[in-house]
Design a protein around this motif. Sequence first.
Motif, PDB file in Angstrom:
ATOM      1  N   MET A   3      11.198  -8.409  11.722  1.00  0.00           N
ATOM      2  CA  MET A   3       9.897  -7.773  11.495  1.00  0.00           C
ATOM      3  C   MET A   3       9.432  -8.076  10.068  1.00  0.00           C
ATOM      4  O   MET A   3      10.193  -7.927   9.115  1.00  0.00           O
ATOM      5  N   ASN A   4       8.175  -8.518   9.935  1.00  0.00           N
ATOM      6  CA  ASN A   4       7.629  -8.828   8.620  1.00  0.00           C
ATOM      7  C   ASN A   4       7.431  -7.553   7.812  1.00  0.00           C
ATOM      8  O   ASN A   4       7.109  -6.502   8.359  1.00  0.00           O
ATOM      9  N   THR A   5       7.623  -7.678   6.501  1.00  0.00           N
ATOM     10  CA  THR A   5       7.467  -6.516   5.628  1.00  0.00           C
ATOM     11  C   THR A   5       6.584  -6.859   4.431  1.00  0.00           C
ATOM     12  O   THR A   5       6.366  -8.035   4.121  1.00  0.00           O
ATOM     13  N   LEU A   6       6.094  -5.811   3.779  1.00  0.00           N
ATOM     14  CA  LEU A   6       5.289  -5.959   2.569  1.00  0.00           C
ATOM     15  C   LEU A   6       5.845  -5.052   1.490  1.00  0.00           C
ATOM     16  O   LEU A   6       6.396  -3.979   1.771  1.00  0.00           O
ATOM     17  N   ASP A   7       5.671  -5.475   0.240  1.00  0.00           N
ATOM     18  CA  ASP A   7       6.052  -4.661  -0.903  1.00  0.00           C
ATOM     19  C   ASP A   7       5.088  -3.475  -1.001  1.00  0.00           C
ATOM     20  O   ASP A   7       3.876  -3.664  -1.065  1.00  0.00           O
ATOM     21  N   ILE A   8       5.604  -2.245  -1.017  1.00  0.00           N
ATOM     22  CA  ILE A   8       4.745  -1.058  -1.062  1.00  0.00           C
ATOM     23  C   ILE A   8       3.862  -1.077  -2.309  1.00  0.00           C
ATOM     24  O   ILE A   8       2.706  -0.657  -2.269  1.00  0.00           O
ATOM     25  N   ASP A   9       4.391  -1.583  -3.414  1.00  0.00           N
ATOM     26  CA  ASP A   9       3.610  -1.627  -4.655  1.00  0.00           C
ATOM     27  C   ASP A   9       2.389  -2.533  -4.555  1.00  0.00           C
ATOM     28  O   ASP A   9       1.467  -2.425  -5.364  1.00  0.00           O
ATOM     29  N   HIS A  10       2.376  -3.415  -3.576  1.00  0.00           N
ATOM     30  CA  HIS A  10       1.238  -4.322  -3.407  1.00  0.00           C
ATOM     31  C   HIS A  10       0.179  -3.767  -2.456  1.00  0.00           C
ATOM     32  O   HIS A  10      -0.892  -4.362  -2.308  1.00  0.00           O
ATOM     33  N   LEU A  11       0.478  -2.657  -1.809  1.00  0.00           N
ATOM     34  CA  LEU A  11      -0.467  -2.091  -0.844  1.00  0.00           C
ATOM     35  C   LEU A  11      -1.607  -1.377  -1.568  1.00  0.00           C
ATOM     36  O   LEU A  11      -1.376  -0.615  -2.501  1.00  0.00           O
ATOM     37  N   ARG A  12      -2.826  -1.622  -1.108  1.00  0.00           N
ATOM     38  CA  ARG A  12      -4.007  -0.977  -1.697  1.00  0.00           C
ATOM     39  C   ARG A  12      -4.429   0.188  -0.803  1.00  0.00           C
ATOM     40  O   ARG A  12      -4.524   0.035   0.418  1.00  0.00           O
ATOM     41  N   PRO A  13      -4.720   1.362  -1.378  1.00  0.00           N
ATOM     42  CA  PRO A  13      -5.173   2.498  -0.568  1.00  0.00           C
ATOM     43  C   PRO A  13      -6.647   2.376  -0.190  1.00  0.00           C
ATOM     44  O   PRO A  13      -7.419   1.692  -0.865  1.00  0.00           O
ATOM     45  N   THR A  14      -7.009   3.036   0.892  1.00  0.00           N
ATOM     46  CA  THR A  14      -8.424   3.102   1.306  1.00  0.00           C
ATOM     47  C   THR A  14      -8.894   4.553   1.300  1.00  0.00           C
ATOM     48  O   THR A  14      -9.902   4.881   1.909  1.00  0.00           O
TER      49      THR A  14
END
Length: 198
Positions: free
Chosen positions: A1-12
């Motif tokens: 499963m692909n993952t992303l760094d939480i620190d790179h996530l932008r809030p909406t």
Amino acid sequence: MNTLDIDHLRPTQMTHGERQIRRKAEAYRALHARDLKMAIAEKPIVIVLGPDGEPYVIDHHHVACALLRIGVPRVPFVLVRDFSSLSSAEFWLTLESRSWVYPYDAARRRVAFADMPRRLSEAQNDEFRSLAAFVRDAGGYDKSDIPLADFRWADFFHAHLPSPINDAEFDALLQPALALARSPKAAGLPGFIEDVRR
């Protein structure tokens, strides 16, 4: 499963519920490693891609924040739409037309899209976001697929209840909020549960 760094996530969303995040973090921290891994896999972060291919969270902000608090650096995700070809203005307006952005601060004042937080940890605390989540978890209303449903409940409680300034005041609001959630005043809100005893 692909993952992303939480620190790179932008809030909406401009706000989140700090108490809700703390409660989720405590629940995650109490899990054994295998169970935590399964819990993370069961709730992937829902994102869209914005300008420059940046990932923007449109669901499970609190999950991502709670996992970051307990030291989980990366999370699985579900990509819903790729809007990376849009300009910044087009991107935010597209999100707003789909009810995928909440550009209001804890005082219910609208903020410019340019002033939205760039990291999940930079969102403002809104006590009523936590109160809405606690009321829902206590059976005050049902979870709804309607976008921004919890924000509508938070706004409702904000309009009818005093703002708590400490833990005791917050705890004291839960029972009045539960009663309010089952009252006719809340009848138009998503997930409303009619009190058949009335």
